[in-house]
Design a protein around this motif. Structure first.
Motif, PDB file in Angstrom:
ATOM      1  N   ALA A 184       0.850  -1.205   0.000  1.00 13.95           N
ATOM      2  CA  ALA A 184       0.000   0.000   0.000  1.00 13.95           C
ATOM      3  C   ALA A 184       0.883   1.252   0.000  1.00 13.95           C
TER       4      ALA A 184
ATOM      5  N   GLY B  69     -13.184  -2.559  -1.455  1.00 12.14           N
ATOM      6  CA  GLY B  69     -11.884  -3.218  -1.632  1.00 12.14           C
ATOM      7  C   GLY B  69     -10.807  -2.352  -1.012  1.00 12.14           C
ATOM      8  N   THR B  70     -11.085  -1.887   0.217  1.00  5.48           N
ATOM      9  CA  THR B  70     -10.251  -0.853   0.853  1.00  5.48           C
ATOM     10  C   THR B  70      -8.882  -1.363   1.268  1.00  5.48           C
TER      11      THR B  70
ATOM     12  N   VAL C 129      -7.573   0.053  -7.211  1.00  2.00           N
ATOM     13  CA  VAL C 129      -7.222  -1.319  -7.624  1.00  2.00           C
ATOM     14  C   VAL C 129      -7.818  -2.347  -6.656  1.00  2.00           C
TER      15      VAL C 129
HETATM   16  C1  SAM Z   1      -4.448  -4.546  -4.572  1.00  2.00           C
HETATM   17  S1  SAM Z   1      -5.453  -4.527  -3.128  1.00  2.00           S
HETATM   18  C2  SAM Z   1      -5.881  -2.777  -3.038  1.00  2.00           C
HETATM   19  C3  SAM Z   1      -6.222  -2.324  -1.646  1.00  2.00           C
HETATM   20  C4  SAM Z   1      -6.507  -0.828  -1.478  1.00  2.00           C
HETATM   21  N1  SAM Z   1      -7.681  -0.405  -2.218  1.00  2.00           N
HETATM   22  C5  SAM Z   1      -5.319  -0.003  -1.848  1.00  2.00           C
HETATM   23  O1  SAM Z   1      -5.314   0.619  -2.936  1.00  2.00           O
HETATM   24  O2  SAM Z   1      -4.374   0.079  -1.050  1.00  2.00           O
HETATM   25  C6  SAM Z   1      -6.955  -5.285  -3.682  1.00  2.00           C
HETATM   26  C7  SAM Z   1      -7.995  -5.401  -2.583  1.00  2.00           C
HETATM   27  O3  SAM Z   1      -9.239  -5.794  -3.140  1.00  2.00           O
HETATM   28  C8  SAM Z   1      -9.876  -6.687  -2.238  1.00  2.00           C
HETATM   29  N2  SAM Z   1     -10.879  -7.486  -2.948  1.00  2.00           N
HETATM   30  C9  SAM Z   1     -10.672  -8.434  -3.891  1.00  2.00           C
HETATM   31  N3  SAM Z   1     -11.848  -8.957  -4.281  1.00  2.00           N
HETATM   32  C10 SAM Z   1     -12.823  -8.332  -3.553  1.00  2.00           C
HETATM   33  C11 SAM Z   1     -14.250  -8.449  -3.487  1.00  2.00           C
HETATM   34  N4  SAM Z   1     -14.927  -9.333  -4.237  1.00  2.00           N
HETATM   35  N5  SAM Z   1     -14.902  -7.647  -2.613  1.00  2.00           N
HETATM   36  C12 SAM Z   1     -14.246  -6.763  -1.823  1.00  2.00           C
HETATM   37  N6  SAM Z   1     -12.902  -6.625  -1.846  1.00  2.00           N
HETATM   38  C13 SAM Z   1     -12.204  -7.388  -2.702  1.00  2.00           C
HETATM   39  C14 SAM Z   1      -8.721  -7.493  -1.678  1.00  2.00           C
HETATM   40  O4  SAM Z   1      -9.050  -8.165  -0.481  1.00  2.00           O
HETATM   41  C15 SAM Z   1      -7.641  -6.421  -1.512  1.00  2.00           C
HETATM   42  O5  SAM Z   1      -7.702  -5.831  -0.250  1.00  2.00           O
END
Ligand code: SAM
Length: 264
Positions: free
Chosen positions: A23, A49-50, A114
């Motif tokens: 992050a 997707g935080t 993302v």
């Molecule tokens: C690359 S990380 C990005 C995290 C954050 N948004 C950032 O930019 O620092 C992708 C995130 O999406 C979440 N994610 C993936 N599929 C998801 C879903 N179906 N619903 C909610 N979150 C999801 C993952 O758990 C992960 O925390």
């Protein structure tokens, strides 16, 4: 495999590594997204997707009234801890972004850096974004470009991975404007911007070590392989990042797009 089972595994995968360092390495993108959405005091804001909460923290610091959620309970716990350390009040929850508990038209801004791009059912994500954003409200998403930067890293990892489940969307499809127009264009008036969040490091080996230590998808892949194949993956990925060596160490461009939309 049904998506339900796939997402259960994806939740475990994302929570298998702590993510905070990754992050930190994409903070350029967080700053860019939040600046474009320009949070206002009292604004009802949802970050999907935080992960460890970086976008949510920025919006809350600006005074927005923030809800934030993620598929991974471990990452939500980290986000909660960091918010408390910073004295920020954010309503965190473990939520699958494809089917959320939030009310219709309940947010003025919905963001995802993302994040939702990693959910397998893109149509369901598009439906939820349209449902929870109020008319005239805005969305802001970021997505990696396909086949370059992070997209290219996933291509390099692919020979070591099992084939993706049939019907699951690829996150990198969201890095193509015409694909996103097809998904979101009916519900949102869209505009697109380009950005770069470069990967830097001392060596290919150090960068790949960071990914294995801090990034769920790489950690899960690494740990799933037999020792010989794992050594091959480590070698392949270190060599992959070495291709971007310049005078001051490794510098790999990681292009992304910012998708901004106004709810019709
Ligand atoms: C690359 S990380 C990005 C995290 C954050 N948004 C950032 O930019 O620092 C992708 C995130 O999406 C979440 N994610 C993936 N599929 C998801 C879903 N179906 N619903 C909610 N979150 C999801 C993952 O758990 C992960 O925390």
């Amino acid at each position: 495999m049904a998506f339900g089972e796939l997402k259960q595994r994806q939740g475990v995968m994302w929570g298998s590594a702590p993510f905070e360092e990754i992050a930190r390495q994409i903070s350029v993108m967080h700053d860019d997204l939040v600046a474009r959405l320009d949070p206002q005091p009292g604004q009802r804001w949802l970050d999907l997707g935080t992960g460890t909460g970086e976008v949510a923290f920025r919006a809350a610091r600006a005074g927005a009234q923030v809800s934030a959620s993620d598929l991974s309970p471990e990452l939500v716990d980290t986000a909660k801890r960091q918010a408390a350390e910073q004295g920020l009040e954010i309503d965190f929850a473990v939520v699958d972004a494809e089917k959320t508990p939030y009310g219709d038209a309940s947010f003025e801004v919905v963001s995802s850096s993302v994040g939702v791009i990693f959910a397998p059912d893109h149509r369901a994500i598009a439906g939820e974004l349209a449902r929870v954003t109020q008319p005239g409200g805005r969305i802001g998403l970021t997505a990696w470009r396909p086949n370059v930067g992070v997209g290219e890293m996933f291509v390099a990892m692919k020979p070591f991975q099992p084939p993706p489940p049939e019907g699951a969307g690829s996150p990198f499809q969201w890095g193509d404007e015409s694909y996103v127009e097809g998904l979101l264009g009916d519900a949102f008036e869209l505009e697109f911007h380009e950005g770069d969040s470069p990967q830097t490091g001392e060596s290919g080996e150090q960068i790949w070590d960071d990914y294995v230590s801090w990034y769920g998808p790489s950690r899960t892949l690494h740990d799933s392989l037999e020792p010989e194949r794992r050594a091959e993956l480590n070698r392949t990925m270190a060599e992959f990042f070495e291709r971007f060596r310049g005078e001051d160490g490794i510098h790999q461009s990681r292009p992304y797009i910012v998708i901004l939309g106004r709810r019709r």
